[in-house]
Design a protein around this motif. Structure first.
Motif, short mmCIF file in Angstrom:
data_model
loop_
_atom_site.label_atom_id
_atom_site.label_comp_id
_atom_site.label_asym_id
_atom_site.label_seq_id
_atom_site.Cartn_x
_atom_site.Cartn_y
_atom_site.Cartn_z
N PRO A 181 61.95 17.22 65.03
CA PRO A 181 61.66 15.78 65.28
C PRO A 181 60.81 15.64 66.54
O PRO A 181 60.77 16.53 67.39
CB PRO A 181 63.05 15.17 65.45
N PRO A 182 60.10 14.52 66.68
CA PRO A 182 59.28 14.31 67.88
C PRO A 182 60.11 14.40 69.15
O PRO A 182 61.26 13.92 69.18
CB PRO A 182 58.69 12.92 67.68
N PRO A 183 59.58 15.01 70.20
CA PRO A 183 60.34 15.08 71.46
C PRO A 183 60.27 13.76 72.21
O PRO A 183 59.51 12.85 71.85
CB PRO A 183 59.60 16.19 72.23
N ALA A 184 61.04 13.68 73.26
CA ALA A 184 60.98 12.51 74.14
C ALA A 184 59.70 12.55 74.96
O ALA A 184 59.13 13.62 75.21
CB ALA A 184 62.20 12.47 75.05
N ALA A 233 51.42 13.34 73.09
CA ALA A 233 50.94 13.08 71.73
C ALA A 233 52.04 13.40 70.70
O ALA A 233 52.22 12.67 69.73
CB ALA A 233 49.69 13.90 71.45
N LEU A 234 52.78 14.48 70.92
CA LEU A 234 53.89 14.82 70.02
C LEU A 234 54.97 13.75 70.08
O LEU A 234 55.58 13.41 69.05
CB LEU A 234 54.47 16.18 70.39
N ALA A 235 55.23 13.21 71.27
CA ALA A 235 56.24 12.17 71.39
C ALA A 235 55.85 10.92 70.62
O ALA A 235 56.72 10.15 70.19
CB ALA A 235 56.45 11.82 72.87
N GLY A 236 54.55 10.70 70.44
CA GLY A 236 54.08 9.57 69.65
C GLY A 236 54.14 9.79 68.16
O GLY A 236 53.64 8.96 67.39
N GLY A 237 54.70 10.93 67.73
CA GLY A 237 54.84 11.21 66.31
C GLY A 237 53.59 11.76 65.66
O GLY A 237 53.49 11.77 64.42
N ARG A 238 52.64 12.25 66.44
CA ARG A 238 51.40 12.79 65.88
C ARG A 238 51.21 14.22 66.36
O ARG A 238 51.96 14.74 67.19
CB ARG A 238 50.20 11.92 66.29
N PHE A 301 39.31 24.36 64.27
CA PHE A 301 39.47 23.95 62.88
C PHE A 301 40.94 23.94 62.44
O PHE A 301 41.21 23.74 61.26
CB PHE A 301 38.70 24.90 61.96
N ALA A 302 41.88 24.16 63.34
CA ALA A 302 43.29 24.25 62.95
C ALA A 302 43.71 22.99 62.20
O ALA A 302 43.50 21.87 62.68
CB ALA A 302 44.16 24.45 64.18
N PRO A 303 44.32 23.14 61.01
CA PRO A 303 44.66 21.97 60.17
C PRO A 303 45.91 21.25 60.62
O PRO A 303 46.93 21.20 59.92
CB PRO A 303 44.83 22.60 58.78
N VAL A 304 45.87 20.66 61.81
CA VAL A 304 47.02 19.95 62.37
C VAL A 304 47.26 18.67 61.57
O VAL A 304 46.34 17.88 61.36
CB VAL A 304 46.79 19.64 63.85
N ARG A 305 48.49 18.47 61.13
CA ARG A 305 48.84 17.27 60.36
C ARG A 305 48.90 16.04 61.29
O ARG A 305 49.50 16.09 62.36
CB ARG A 305 50.20 17.45 59.70
N GLY A 306 48.27 14.97 60.89
CA GLY A 306 48.33 13.72 61.66
C GLY A 306 47.85 13.90 63.08
O GLY A 306 48.54 13.52 64.03
N LEU A 307 46.67 14.47 63.25
CA LEU A 307 46.17 14.80 64.59
C LEU A 307 46.14 13.55 65.46
O LEU A 307 45.53 12.54 65.11
CB LEU A 307 44.77 15.41 64.48
N GLY A 308 46.80 13.64 66.62
CA GLY A 308 46.83 12.53 67.56
C GLY A 308 46.05 12.78 68.83
O GLY A 308 45.66 11.84 69.52
N LEU A 309 45.81 14.07 69.18
CA LEU A 309 45.07 14.41 70.40
C LEU A 309 44.28 15.69 70.16
O LEU A 309 44.84 16.70 69.74
CB LEU A 309 46.02 14.60 71.59
#
Length: 720
Positions: A181-184, A233-238, A301-309
């Protein structure tokens, strides 16, 4: 097998009423459009999949004139596995002779779509094999590869080769862990030193897409700061992606991110991991099990899901430029990703490139920097030694190191290690005649003569840097003298000199042959070439930046920018002035890059460089492409290409002819052969049209079976 763009006609029309023929053609077209499409046929009538019997395939050929998709029939047995994104093998170039398939070679490819019918009316070749049911070329990654190929006038298959790593069987058979799950949201930490630094992190954690050009303060804090931005960015769910120039900087950010979030939330993508481990990590990202990536150039080119940053560190480093076709730059790839996927963007480093200044000037990104009082507290004291100072300094004339540098080194060694940056490796990489200063060259191949890295004291011999032939009885071809002098002194020679000057002090070298990651905080001399400076525990007590003229005097548009970047990278490892950290740069103090180093103002230097580029029409204000090849081939392409309106053709000019027997580098003509180069310059906003025109012209030359190839590079890094 057919191209998606193939069209077939019904034969040539007989002479007659042209208008009537056109009307009949329109009616026939409408009638055929209303008829239901027939299922595709195969050459052997194999039973096909239902309801999607056609696979549109990207064949891994990498040829410009074949830069399109091809349709293949999907046998019923392959229906479940032949899904979009999987690897397949297809027979390419086969022909139908008397109802039988003949010829054709097997090639790898990727299924990009499944269709109910094909535009091709003839029989389709079936897929030969589904190599793996693992979908590795998703729609987002395919769209990115297409955009990169179009921007750089390249083939899509070449970009996909860069984006998708080679397959390894064992990692595909192992399931990836479930995503965490997304961290704090992390605390801002040292980001509070920057104006709007806390606000940038808050926007990332809220799921927004802020874009910034970050001028990092000197010191050891930047890996933790970059890791904090990724964690926000991970804390934002992306997802989050950071691309760095080398494995050492990747290791520092990896360590900071692990310390901040713990293990399992990110992966590292570098060549040092080995092909199997790297593919396992890449699969974890592609499957969505991990949403944060830290890596070197290929990770762009890494296929990161829902790239936020999308973050890039030190974009001026040449390691970010891909050497393989179509030679994209990591900065441009991440800019394309951020714009297409709606992600935040962070371009950071101790220096600021002209491209970074342009992003701020166009208001596409905002500056992220610290106030001047924060800069003064973090930066070391910078002192200069110019030409006039060296002319009055007897120590500088005899030993190459000015008295100021000797004094700073002596005092600093009482408190910690001293970094010495030398622009060249080796012992004496370049030699010249002592009398007339003519460059010393080999009598066999005219290559540059060098002194062995062991040095004369250890029996080093004079030899050619190209063919390796020893040169025992050298004499100058211009004046007949037999004595040599050093044009540029290398790192090994500097280490010998300083070792004799400071007996009892350990001397460590870091360069291409052996790069040190870290050194202890005890007193020592660390001799390093640019880019190979190790991190010292507690920071260096001082740094000597030698032979500044060797960096500033290069015939390159980016010479000043690159010299300042290399100096700032080294000086950032030195303790602040409050801790008695001192940097001595041996260069003319009136030059703009030297003044920018003294003031620690890389952003101001980049802004002034950008203004000059705009006045002269140089990149990145304008877009450029270089065309190199034999004179006849370059002239042929210029006759073929339809350039956008207002394009400037600069050249052709001959490239230096390498003597026979010399090594050939990428993009250079073969030894003994003359090549010309032409630069094509267009106004801002027409770079895409220039790339499309060059690609069309290349395809036309291939169709004519032109004998000599032409190398085309969009946005070349070196136009000097």
């Amino acid at each position: 097998m057919s191209s998606e763009n193939d069209r077939t006609g019904s034969g040539a029309a007989a002479p007659g009423d042209v208008a009537g023929e056109q009307l009949a053609l329109i009616r026939d077209t409408v009638r055929k459009a209303k008829e239901p499409r027939a299922r595709p046929r195969t050459w052997r009538g194999a039973k096909l999949a239902d309801p999607l019997p056609v696979a549109r395939v990207l064949v891994d050929k990498g040829l410009l004139h074949l830069d399109q998709y091809f349709d293949y029939a999907v046998p019923e047995a392959m229906d479940a596995d032949a899904q979009p994104g999987v690897r397949v093998r297809v027979r390419f170039g086969a022909r139908v002779v008397r109802g039988r398939r003949e010829g054709g070679e097997l090639h790898d490819g990727f299924v990009v779509d499944r269709l109910t019918h094909s535009d091709y009316s003839g029989p389709l070749a079936p897929l030969a094999q589904v190599l793996s049911p693992e979908p590795v070329l998703g729609p987002d990654l395919l769209r990115l590869c297409r955009a990169v190929a179009d921007r750089y006038a390249g083939a899509l298959a070449d970009v996909v080769q860069l984006a998708v790593p080679p397959r390894r069987v064992r990692p595909e058979g192992r399931p990836s862990a479930d995503p965490l799950p997304p961290p704090a949201a992390p605390p801002p930490g040292s980001w509070t030193r920057y104006r709007d630094g806390t606000g940038y992190l808050d926007a990332l954690a809220a799921g927004a897409a802020p874009r910034a050009v970050w001028t990092a303060l000197p010191g050891p804090h930047w890996p933790r700061e970059l890791a904090t931005a990724l964690a926000a960015a991970l804390a934002g769910g992306r997802g989050a992606l950071a691309v760095l120039p080398d494995r050492r900087s990747v290791a520092r950010v990896d360590e900071a991110l692990t310390d901040l979030l713990g293990a399992g939330r990110h992966v590292v993508l570098t060549a040092d991991s080995g092909p199997e481990e790297r593919y396992r990590s890449w699969l974890a990202v592609n499957r969505g099990a991990v949403r944060a990536v830290v890596g070197t150039r290929a990770a762009m080119f890494a296929p990161v899901r829902g790239l936020g940053l999308a973050a890039l560190w030190d974009d001026g480093d040449s390691s970010h430029a891909e050497p393989h076709a179509p030679q994209p730059h990591a900065r441009d790839v991440l800019l394309l990703r951020a714009a297409d996927e709606g992600a935040a963007f962070l371009l950071g480093g101790p220096s600021v490139t002209v491209e970074g200044a342009q992003l701020v000037d166009s208001r596409w990104a905002s500056p992220l920097a610290a106030d001047r009082d924060q800069v003064r507290r973090a930066a070391p004291l910078v002192r200069t030694v110019g030409d006039a100072d060296q002319a009055r300094d007897s120590a500088a004339r005899t030993a190459r190191l000015p008295t100021l540098a000797w004094g700073v080194t002596r005092d600093a060694l009482r408190h910690g290690p001293v970094l010495v940056q030398v622009p060249r490796r080796g012992y004496v990489p370049r030699l010249a005649c002592e009398r007339c200063r003519e460059a010393a060259r080999c009598g066999r191949c005219a290559g540059p003569l060098e002194l062995g890295e062991s040095g004369p004291a250890a029996g080093g011999t004079l030899h050619c840097g190209w063919c390796g032939r020893p040169e025992a009885g050298w004499h100058c071809a211009a004046c007949g003298a037999t004595r040599l002098r050093a044009q540029v002194v290398g790192a090994r020679r500097t280490a010998d000199e300083l070792g004799r000057a400071f007996p009892g002090v350990p001397v460590r070298t870091s360069g291409r042959d052996a790069v040190l990651d870290r050194v202890p905080g005890e007193p020592a001399l660390v001799i390093a070439t640019p880019g190979a400076e190790p991190v010292a525990a507690g920071g260096y007590a001082a740094a000597l930046l030698l032979d500044g003229w060797a960096l500033l005097g290069r015939p390159d548009l980016r010479a000043g920018e690159e010299a300042l970047r290399r100096w700032l990278v080294a000086a950032s490892l030195v303790r602040p002035a409050s801790g008695n950290g001192t940097v001595v740069v041996v260069a003319e103090p009136t030059l703009r890059p030297v003044q920018a180093l003294v003031r620690w103002d890389p952003a101001g230097h980049a802004v002034r460089e950008l203004a000059e580029r705009a006045e002269l029409g140089f990149p990145p204000v304008s877009r450029m492409a270089s065309v190199t090849g034999t004179p006849a081939a370059v002239a042929d392409l210029l006759r073929t290409v339809e350039l956008p309106d207002g394009a400037d053709v600069l050249g052709p000019v001959p490239l230096p002819v390498a003597p026979p027997g010399s090594p050939r580098r990428t993009g250079e003509p073969p030894p003994g052969e003359r090549w010309d180069r032409v630069l094509l310059r267009v106004r801002p906003g027409t770079g895409g049209a220039l790339a499309a025109a060059l690609k069309t012209a290349q395809i036309a030359r291939i169709a004519r079976k032109a004998a000599d190839p032409v190398r085309v590079r969009v946005d070349p890094p070196d136009i000097g």
